[in-house]
Design a protein around this motif. Structure first.
Motif, PDB file in Angstrom:
ATOM      1  N   LYS A 116     176.366 110.228  16.714  1.00 35.21           N
ATOM      2  CA  LYS A 116     175.526 109.037  16.925  1.00 35.21           C
ATOM      3  C   LYS A 116     174.914 109.003  18.331  1.00 35.21           C
ATOM      4  CE  LYS A 116     178.189 106.310  13.602  1.00 35.21           C
ATOM      5  NZ  LYS A 116     178.921 105.054  13.339  1.00 35.21           N
ATOM      6  N   ASN A 117     174.462 110.162  18.785  1.00 34.00           N
ATOM      7  CA  ASN A 117     173.800 110.273  20.087  1.00 34.00           C
ATOM      8  C   ASN A 117     172.340 110.652  19.844  1.00 34.00           C
ATOM      9  OD1 ASN A 117     172.735 111.436  22.559  1.00 34.00           O
ATOM     10  ND2 ASN A 117     174.828 111.450  23.339  1.00 34.00           N
ATOM     11  N   VAL A 118     171.425 109.696  20.035  1.00 30.17           N
ATOM     12  CA  VAL A 118     170.020 109.892  19.671  1.00 30.17           C
ATOM     13  C   VAL A 118     169.349 110.964  20.524  1.00 30.17           C
ATOM     14  CG1 VAL A 118     167.762 108.783  19.470  1.00 30.17           C
ATOM     15  CG2 VAL A 118     169.811 107.529  18.840  1.00 30.17           C
ATOM     16  N   GLU A 119     169.599 110.946  21.836  1.00 30.90           N
ATOM     17  CA  GLU A 119     168.950 111.914  22.722  1.00 30.90           C
ATOM     18  C   GLU A 119     169.363 113.345  22.378  1.00 30.90           C
ATOM     19  OE1 GLU A 119     166.572 111.185  24.808  1.00 30.90           O
ATOM     20  OE2 GLU A 119     166.750 109.074  24.249  1.00 30.90           O
ATOM     21  N   LEU A 120     170.654 113.535  22.130  1.00 30.54           N
ATOM     22  CA  LEU A 120     171.150 114.859  21.762  1.00 30.54           C
ATOM     23  C   LEU A 120     170.642 115.253  20.373  1.00 30.54           C
ATOM     24  CD1 LEU A 120     172.883 117.255  22.586  1.00 30.54           C
ATOM     25  CD2 LEU A 120     174.893 116.054  21.703  1.00 30.54           C
ATOM     26  N   LEU A 121     170.533 114.258  19.502  1.00 32.03           N
ATOM     27  CA  LEU A 121     170.034 114.511  18.147  1.00 32.03           C
ATOM     28  C   LEU A 121     168.591 115.017  18.186  1.00 32.03           C
ATOM     29  CD1 LEU A 121     170.860 114.254  15.134  1.00 32.03           C
ATOM     30  CD2 LEU A 121     169.776 112.004  15.147  1.00 32.03           C
ATOM     31  N   LYS A 122     167.787 114.460  19.089  1.00 30.79           N
ATOM     32  CA  LYS A 122     166.390 114.898  19.216  1.00 30.79           C
ATOM     33  C   LYS A 122     166.318 116.355  19.662  1.00 30.79           C
ATOM     34  CE  LYS A 122     161.917 113.806  21.300  1.00 30.79           C
ATOM     35  NZ  LYS A 122     161.588 115.220  21.580  1.00 30.79           N
ATOM     36  N   ILE A 123     167.178 116.731  20.597  1.00 35.98           N
ATOM     37  CA  ILE A 123     167.199 118.117  21.078  1.00 35.98           C
ATOM     38  C   ILE A 123     167.521 119.071  19.930  1.00 35.98           C
ATOM     39  CG2 ILE A 123     168.412 119.753  22.575  1.00 35.98           C
ATOM     40  CD1 ILE A 123     168.811 117.411  24.552  1.00 35.98           C
ATOM     41  N   LYS A 124     168.560 118.719  19.164  1.00 39.16           N
ATOM     42  CA  LYS A 124     168.969 119.575  18.044  1.00 39.16           C
ATOM     43  C   LYS A 124     167.922 119.575  16.925  1.00 39.16           C
ATOM     44  CE  LYS A 124     172.903 120.899  19.745  1.00 39.16           C
ATOM     45  NZ  LYS A 124     173.106 122.320  20.142  1.00 39.16           N
ATOM     46  N   ARG A 125     167.255 118.438  16.743  1.00 38.64           N
ATOM     47  CA  ARG A 125     166.180 118.387  15.745  1.00 38.64           C
ATOM     48  C   ARG A 125     165.041 119.324  16.123  1.00 38.64           C
ATOM     49  NH1 ARG A 125     161.239 114.401  15.669  1.00 38.64           N
ATOM     50  NH2 ARG A 125     161.108 115.625  17.577  1.00 38.64           N
ATOM     51  N   ASP A 126     164.652 119.291  17.400  1.00 42.05           N
ATOM     52  CA  ASP A 126     163.554 120.142  17.862  1.00 42.05           C
ATOM     53  C   ASP A 126     163.875 121.623  17.667  1.00 42.05           C
ATOM     54  OD1 ASP A 126     162.201 117.864  18.551  1.00 42.05           O
ATOM     55  OD2 ASP A 126     162.590 118.014  20.704  1.00 42.05           O
ATOM     56  N   VAL A 127     165.135 121.994  17.914  1.00 44.41           N
ATOM     57  CA  VAL A 127     165.552 123.392  17.729  1.00 44.41           C
ATOM     58  C   VAL A 127     165.466 123.773  16.253  1.00 44.41           C
ATOM     59  CG1 VAL A 127     167.478 125.016  17.903  1.00 44.41           C
ATOM     60  CG2 VAL A 127     167.047 123.401  19.764  1.00 44.41           C
ATOM     61  N   ALA A 128     165.949 122.880  15.379  1.00 45.43           N
ATOM     62  CA  ALA A 128     165.932 123.153  13.934  1.00 45.43           C
ATOM     63  C   ALA A 128     164.501 123.268  13.411  1.00 45.43           C
ATOM     64  CB  ALA A 128     166.688 122.056  13.183  1.00 45.43           C
ATOM     65  N   ILE A 129     163.617 122.375  13.860  1.00 44.08           N
ATOM     66  CA  ILE A 129     162.218 122.406  13.415  1.00 44.08           C
ATOM     67  C   ILE A 129     161.525 123.680  13.903  1.00 44.08           C
ATOM     68  CG2 ILE A 129     159.962 121.302  13.638  1.00 44.08           C
ATOM     69  CD1 ILE A 129     161.828 119.806  11.786  1.00 44.08           C
ATOM     70  N   GLU A 130     161.827 124.079  15.132  1.00 42.65           N
ATOM     71  CA  GLU A 130     161.245 125.314  15.675  1.00 42.65           C
ATOM     72  C   GLU A 130     161.676 126.521  14.839  1.00 42.65           C
ATOM     73  OE1 GLU A 130     161.129 127.939  19.841  1.00 42.65           O
ATOM     74  OE2 GLU A 130     162.210 126.030  19.758  1.00 42.65           O
ATOM     75  N   ASN A 131     162.957 126.572  14.487  1.00 43.43           N
ATOM     76  CA  ASN A 131     163.461 127.670  13.655  1.00 43.43           C
ATOM     77  C   ASN A 131     162.849 127.631  12.257  1.00 43.43           C
ATOM     78  OD1 ASN A 131     165.114 128.770  15.647  1.00 43.43           O
ATOM     79  ND2 ASN A 131     166.868 127.510  15.079  1.00 43.43           N
ATOM     80  N   LEU A 132     162.644 126.429  11.746  1.00 44.99           N
ATOM     81  CA  LEU A 132     162.035 126.268  10.421  1.00 44.99           C
ATOM     82  C   LEU A 132     160.606 126.800  10.419  1.00 44.99           C
ATOM     83  CD1 LEU A 132     162.594 125.114   7.594  1.00 44.99           C
ATOM     84  CD2 LEU A 132     161.758 122.907   8.408  1.00 44.99           C
ATOM     85  N   ASN A 133     159.873 126.515  11.480  1.00 44.04           N
ATOM     86  CA  ASN A 133     158.497 127.014  11.596  1.00 44.04           C
ATOM     87  C   ASN A 133     158.464 128.543  11.700  1.00 44.04           C
ATOM     88  OD1 ASN A 133     157.411 124.422  11.497  1.00 44.04           O
ATOM     89  ND2 ASN A 133     157.434 124.175  13.721  1.00 44.04           N
ATOM     90  N   LYS A 134     159.455 129.115  12.377  1.00 50.96           N
ATOM     91  CA  LYS A 134     159.525 130.576  12.497  1.00 50.96           C
ATOM     92  C   LYS A 134     159.801 131.223  11.142  1.00 50.96           C
ATOM     93  CE  LYS A 134     161.015 130.932  17.338  1.00 50.96           C
ATOM     94  NZ  LYS A 134     162.139 131.298  18.244  1.00 50.96           N
ATOM     95  N   VAL A 135     160.696 130.604  10.372  1.00 45.79           N
ATOM     96  CA  VAL A 135     161.005 131.124   9.033  1.00 45.79           C
ATOM     97  C   VAL A 135     159.754 131.089   8.158  1.00 45.79           C
ATOM     98  CG1 VAL A 135     162.235 130.591   6.890  1.00 45.79           C
ATOM     99  CG2 VAL A 135     163.473 130.619   9.054  1.00 45.79           C
ATOM    100  N   ARG A 136     159.006 130.013   8.261  1.00 48.21           N
ATOM    101  CA  ARG A 136     157.770 129.895   7.474  1.00 48.21           C
ATOM    102  C   ARG A 136     156.761 130.972   7.873  1.00 48.21           C
ATOM    103  NH1 ARG A 136     154.084 124.382   6.989  1.00 48.21           N
ATOM    104  NH2 ARG A 136     152.756 125.079   5.261  1.00 48.21           N
ATOM    105  N   GLU A 137     156.661 131.212   9.168  1.00 49.00           N
ATOM    106  CA  GLU A 137     155.736 132.235   9.664  1.00 49.00           C
ATOM    107  C   GLU A 137     156.127 133.621   9.156  1.00 49.00           C
ATOM    108  OE1 GLU A 137     154.238 134.131  13.943  1.00 49.00           O
ATOM    109  OE2 GLU A 137     155.577 132.393  13.910  1.00 49.00           O
ATOM    110  N   LYS A 138     157.424 133.938   9.222  1.00 50.89           N
ATOM    111  CA  LYS A 138     157.895 135.249   8.766  1.00 50.89           C
ATOM    112  C   LYS A 138     157.715 135.408   7.257  1.00 50.89           C
ATOM    113  CE  LYS A 138     159.299 136.689  12.800  1.00 50.89           C
ATOM    114  NZ  LYS A 138     158.588 137.794  13.494  1.00 50.89           N
ATOM    115  N   ALA A 139     157.940 134.319   6.520  1.00 50.62           N
ATOM    116  CA  ALA A 139     157.783 134.372   5.061  1.00 50.62           C
ATOM    117  C   ALA A 139     156.334 134.647   4.673  1.00 50.62           C
ATOM    118  CB  ALA A 139     158.259 133.064   4.437  1.00 50.62           C
TER     119      ALA A 139
END
Length: 299
Positions: free
Chosen positions: A273-296
């Motif tokens: 329940k830490n919003v600031e930390l959650l945003k950091i982890k969200r940004d990392v996950a979204i970045e990885n998701l975009n990379k997977v889409r690019e490679k696919a």
């Protein structure tokens, strides 16, 4: 044999010949079965809409960050001013110097107010930019809608997208960043439905996963952690479907592993329940998701 008997013997032969002609000569032509082509290419207007929605979300979050800055600076200014006033009280023998310091303090306060006004102008400019993007989405949608219908989009999804776009427009005009973020994320959900129309691509499932990740973060911002935890289950379902659909070259399979690990980190932080930390982890996950889409898209 008389003439009548000859005619009677010829008639059956003539009828037989006619039957043969009708059977083979007039049979309907066999038509080749129509093979329905499944479009693999995502239409350009749909790509443009997706880009504008992503940019809108990015700018809305920048407004949130910008709004925090003046408040933090103002608090620091008040602390400095209080310290300065306390120091002036102790300097009874240096009245003139104390007066100069008070004057300097007033000047600093005036400069701070000027900076704050500049921040407000900057935020106003950011809203104008977002409003322009959303207006263009209406035009892009008008271009893509007929294609969506031809490609098999359901009436429910088309109406759902239009209602969401209208709500986004109203929230942007009212300069409501949280309402705008919610509706912009809902647009990502409907975009995933349209991307599903183009077979052989994982784009639709990737967008659904992005929608669910963003939803968890938005609920966290609203301090509604119960709904955030419910949204985490959507991430698991979407990730499972993506694993089945995604096609990556052997050298790129590590990108999928990185994505799964970053999503696991994101889920663990949501429980903290830490919003600031959650945003950091969200940004990392979204970045990885975009990379997977690019490679696919390259496989």
């Amino acid at each position: 044999m008389d003439k009548g008997k000859k005619i009677k013997s010829i008639i059956p032969i003539f009828i037989f010949i006619l039957l043969i002609i009708n059977l083979f000569g007039c049979s309907p032509k066999q038509e080749k079965p129509m093979v329905k082509k499944e479009s693999e290419e995502v239409p350009k207007p749909l790509k443009t809409i997706e880009k504008r929605v992503e940019d809108t979300i990015s700018e809305l979050e920048k407004i949130q960050e910008e709004k925090k800055k003046p408040e933090e600076k103002q608090n620091k200014q008040e602390e400095n001013q209080n310290k300065q006033e306390q120091g002036n009280e102790k300097q009874d023998k240096q009245n003139q110097q104390g007066g100069q310091q008070n004057q300097q303090g007033k000047q600093n306060q005036g400069q701070q107010q000027s900076k704050q006004q500049t921040k407000e102008d900057k935020i106003k400019g950011m809203w104008d930019s977002i409003n322009e993007k959303v207006t263009k989405i209406h035009t892009d949608w008008n271009t893509y809608e007929i294609t969506a219908i031809k490609d098999g989009a359901s009436e429910e999804d088309i109406k759902g997208f239009e209602k969401t776009l209208n709500r986004l427009t109203v929230n942007v005009e009212a300069e409501n960043e949280m309402g705008s973020l919610i509706e912009a994320n809902n647009m990502i959900f409907y975009l995933s439905k349209f991307l599903d129309l183009y077979k052989g691509k994982p784009d639709g499932e990737i967008m659904r996963l992005k929608f669910s990740i963003n939803k968890v973060y938005l609920y966290g911002q609203m301090n509604d952690w119960e709904k955030a935890n419910m949204a985490l289950k959507e991430i698991d379902s979407s990730l499972g479907r993506l694993r089945k659909k995604i096609k990556l070259d052997k050298k790129d399979k590590g990108e999928m592993d990185k994505l799964e690990l970053s999503i696991e980190d994101f889920k663990n932080v949501a429980k903290m329940k830490n919003v600031e930390l959650l945003k950091i982890k969200r940004d990392v996950a979204i970045e990885n998701l975009n990379k997977v889409r690019e490679k696919a898209s390259q496989s």
